[in-house]
Design a protein around this motif. Structure first.
Motif, short mmCIF file in Angstrom:
data_model
loop_
_atom_site.label_atom_id
_atom_site.label_comp_id
_atom_site.label_asym_id
_atom_site.label_seq_id
_atom_site.Cartn_x
_atom_site.Cartn_y
_atom_site.Cartn_z
N ASN A 1 -27.62 -50.03 34.56
CA ASN A 1 -27.57 -50.99 34.26
C ASN A 1 -26.07 -52.52 35.33
O ASN A 1 -26.06 -53.01 34.28
CB ASN A 1 -27.14 -51.09 32.58
CG ASN A 1 -27.46 -52.34 31.80
OD1 ASN A 1 -29.01 -53.35 32.83
ND2 ASN A 1 -27.24 -53.05 30.45
N GLU B 1 -32.53 -53.55 34.84
CA GLU B 1 -31.35 -53.09 34.11
C GLU B 1 -32.10 -55.09 32.67
O GLU B 1 -32.41 -55.77 32.61
CB GLU B 1 -30.26 -54.51 35.01
CG GLU B 1 -30.53 -55.71 35.15
CD GLU B 1 -29.21 -56.73 35.99
OE1 GLU B 1 -28.73 -55.83 36.77
OE2 GLU B 1 -29.42 -57.86 36.52
N THR B 2 -30.74 -54.81 31.70
CA THR B 2 -30.88 -55.71 30.58
C THR B 2 -30.33 -56.79 30.49
O THR B 2 -29.11 -56.45 30.78
CB THR B 2 -31.14 -54.76 29.17
OG1 THR B 2 -31.40 -53.13 29.54
CG2 THR B 2 -31.12 -55.31 27.88
N ARG B 3 -30.82 -57.80 30.38
CA ARG B 3 -30.71 -59.00 30.01
C ARG B 3 -31.02 -59.63 28.79
O ARG B 3 -31.96 -58.93 27.83
CB ARG B 3 -30.74 -59.26 31.08
CG ARG B 3 -30.85 -59.38 32.85
CD ARG B 3 -30.94 -60.23 33.71
NE ARG B 3 -30.76 -59.87 34.58
CZ ARG B 3 -30.79 -60.75 36.14
NH1 ARG B 3 -31.81 -61.54 36.14
NH2 ARG B 3 -31.35 -60.40 37.15
N LYS B 4 -29.84 -60.45 28.44
CA LYS B 4 -30.66 -61.23 27.08
C LYS B 4 -31.01 -62.37 26.78
O LYS B 4 -30.83 -63.44 28.06
CB LYS B 4 -29.83 -61.45 25.96
CG LYS B 4 -28.90 -60.27 24.66
CD LYS B 4 -28.52 -60.46 23.92
CE LYS B 4 -27.95 -59.26 23.52
NZ LYS B 4 -26.77 -59.70 21.97
N LYS C 1 -32.78 -62.26 22.88
CA LYS C 1 -33.40 -60.93 22.91
C LYS C 1 -33.26 -59.89 23.87
O LYS C 1 -33.17 -60.44 25.43
CB LYS C 1 -34.89 -61.19 22.74
CG LYS C 1 -35.24 -61.56 21.44
CD LYS C 1 -36.59 -62.49 20.57
CE LYS C 1 -37.29 -62.22 19.45
NZ LYS C 1 -38.21 -62.64 19.79
N LYS C 2 -32.93 -59.02 24.27
CA LYS C 2 -33.07 -58.40 25.36
C LYS C 2 -35.08 -58.07 26.24
O LYS C 2 -35.80 -57.56 25.68
CB LYS C 2 -32.46 -56.65 25.05
CG LYS C 2 -31.08 -57.02 24.00
CD LYS C 2 -30.38 -54.78 24.23
CE LYS C 2 -28.94 -55.21 23.80
NZ LYS C 2 -28.85 -53.64 23.70
N LYS C 3 -34.39 -57.60 27.27
CA LYS C 3 -35.30 -57.66 27.95
C LYS C 3 -35.10 -57.04 29.50
O LYS C 3 -33.38 -57.32 29.94
CB LYS C 3 -35.94 -59.33 28.55
CG LYS C 3 -37.00 -60.25 27.40
CD LYS C 3 -37.39 -61.22 28.14
CE LYS C 3 -38.94 -61.45 27.23
NZ LYS C 3 -39.25 -62.80 27.38
N ILE C 4 -35.95 -55.71 29.62
CA ILE C 4 -35.81 -55.83 30.98
C ILE C 4 -36.12 -56.86 31.88
O ILE C 4 -37.50 -57.00 32.76
CB ILE C 4 -36.64 -54.33 31.28
CG1 ILE C 4 -36.38 -53.48 30.17
CG2 ILE C 4 -36.51 -53.54 32.31
CD1 ILE C 4 -34.73 -53.50 30.14
#
Length: 537
Positions: free
Chosen positions: A173, A184-187, A191-194
């Motif tokens: 990440n 990676e995780t993004r908001k 809400k978190k999305k890959i």
């Protein structure tokens, strides 16, 4: 055989081994590969590529069966263990390998279920819970040591001399400058999305955060003599930066650095220990086919002509999720990963010959848990725990050859290395593994009476006649079925032999020593007290 005779036997073997030049040791620890995936185990069923047609993970289609001429050869010339248990998933299994202990001591019950450290903050590092790790044993035994591949843990407390990690520590990440092959995780709207960092687009299917470890990988070197810092991201010089790119394959990079280390130590006539924790076998995001949801990305193409392997140089072009592999890599499938491992084992064998150490090097091949989709993280019967174990060691003049219908455990590797290296582990320090050395080098017919695996609060234990799965069911394992797994469930104990019932009773007496998830989940306050450290110098 009483304890005194056993001690004398082990000492005699250790003296015999150490009377000559100390043997090198290589452990190739593959990822998510059931014993059934290797043809030498003789299963009539193995794992198919997820999208190869049909239902389920099982297949008997020969085109999806791995081809492993080298592993099969060294298994027959050396030996391979019929039934070896690991844990059902990688973290706890690696903990078992690196400590020689079960979860009741190191507290790694599952990847996402680890006991709290003595201070109540965070999980317990393995080198804190178990100060006699495989790295400490190797160091004490006089070995220069190298760790290559996958880590999955805090690495700084293990006294390995050098390492090549794919991916490197701290890459998850995070935008590492060498490559954007990363999920990676993004908001987004809170809400978190890959996201796929390569395409800058969110994934349309379920996956997990990961730094690429196959193609265009995240590679980190530890303590390399050319490093300016202890840890450095690779590529890190003009030559490697020029060559690095889409055609760079992580398993090749780590093996290149393993061989370079072996060369340096051989020139100095120093014995070495290699802990090669390959990713091959593990699923991963396929960055060359980002919309495919492929499970096992393709490998470089290889060809076996009956005597040797040749490898086709990959030719991949493109960017930002649009790539052309020019038919230079394989289709996806775990059998291709196993095939590539066979190619790497062939490279190992050739390297031993090139360095003149083929008669003084011990090679061990095993895996951390069963195949994803088939057995990984599944405590039913032995689906999650049954892994391959091959031992090739001309230097030991082994009395065992080919298939050995005995029981072994991944925890056995550490005490085996201790015996080979002449390292005495104090009797007061609990080790759950049992050295394989007496079995391999004497007329001893059996290695273990029972073996053990675990999955959070569920445990799997078996002897030669019966097995208790994590689902609470008992199985008759006195005969091995063609698929290595379809053991009959025991529903009426009056219909099996008295020996079956006796073994069940014995196993039930053993289980309370280890089934401590509910009562001793976390580390005891203050840890286990003071443990006399191994003097490494």
């Amino acid at each position: 055989m009483n304890k005194l005779i056993k001690l004398v036997l082990v000492l005699l073997i250790a003296i015999s081994v150490n009377a000559q030049k100390k043997p090198n040791i290589v452990v190739l620890f593959a990822d998510d590969i059931s014993a059934r995936e290797l043809p030498v185990y003789g299963s009539t069923v193995w794992s198919r590529p997820i999208k190869s047609g049909g239902k389920g993970i099982n297949t008997s289609n020969e085109k999806h069966r791995a081809f492993t001429p080298v592993l099969s050869k060294i298994a027959e010339e050396g030996c391979f263990i019929g039934t070896t248990f690991a844990a059902t998933i990688c973290g706890p299994s690696r903990a078992m390998m690196m400590t020689g202990r079960y979860a009741h001591l190191h507290k790694w019950w599952h990847n996402k279920d680890k006991g709290k450290a003595p201070n109540g903050k965070g999980s317990w590092d393995l080198f804190e819970s178990s100060p006699y790790t495989i790295a400490h044993i190797a160091k004490k035994g006089g070995y220069a040591s190298y760790w290559a591949g996958k880590t999955q843990m805090n690495i700084e407390g293990f006294p390995f001399d050098e390492g090549c990690f794919t991916p490197g520590e701290g890459s998850y990440n995070k935008a590492i400058h060498t490559t954007d092959f990363r999920l990676e995780t993004r908001k987004v709207d809170g809400k978190k999305k890959i996201f796929n960092a390569d395409t800058n687009k969110p994934l349309e299917f379920k996956s997990y955060v990961q730094s690429g470890w196959y193609w265009k990988p995240h590679v980190q070197l530890m303590n390399h003599p050319d490093n300016k810092e202890q840890f450095e991201w690779w590529p890190n010089d003009k030559k490697s930066k020029k060559e690095f790119g889409l055609n760079t394959y992580g398993p090749d990079v780590e093996l290149d650095y393993v061989f370079e280390f072996m060369e340096r130590k051989s020139k100095k006539d120093e014995p070495f220990f290699i802990y090669h924790t390959s990713h091959l076998g593990h699923d991963a995001f396929d960055f060359f086919h980002p919309e495919s949801n492929n499970k096992w990305p393709g490998t470089p193409k290889i060809n076996w002509d009956g005597k040797k392997y040749t490898r086709q140089e990959p030719n991949i072009t493109g960017d930002n999720g649009v790539y052309d592999t020019h038919n230079s890599i394989t289709e996806q499938g775990i059998h291709h990963h196993v095939n590539y491992l066979d190619y790497q084992v062939w490279q190992y064998m050739n390297k031993f010959k090139e360095l003149g150490i083929e008669d003084n090097t011990i090679f061990i091949f095993c895996a951390d848990n069963a195949t994803s989709g088939y057995g990984k993280s599944i405590p039913v019967s032995q689906r999650g725990t049954h892994v391959p174990l091959i031992i090739y060691a001309p230097v030991l003049k082994m009395t065992k050859q080919g298939k050995q219908d005995v029981l072994a455990n991944i925890s056995d590797i550490l005490p085996t290395i201790a015996d080979i290296g002449g390292v005495k582990i104090p009797d007061s320090y609990e080790i759950n593994g049992k050295s394989l050395l007496p079995f391999l080098t004497t007329n001893q017919k059996q290695h273990r009476e029972w073996i053990y695996g675990y999955h959070m609060d569920k445990t799997i234990i078996r002897g030669n006649l019966v097995l208790k799965g994590g689902n609470g069911k008992w199985y008759d394992v006195s005969k091995t079925p063609d698929d290595l797994i379809s053991f009959p469930v025991i529903t009426d104990w009056s219909k099996v032999s008295q020996a079956h019932r006796n073994e069940r009773d014995q196993l039930n007496k053993i289980l309370p020593n280890y089934d401590l998830h509910a009562t001793q989940h976390d580390a005891p306050k203050g840890g286990y007290g003071k443990v006399a450290p191994l003097k490494l110098k």
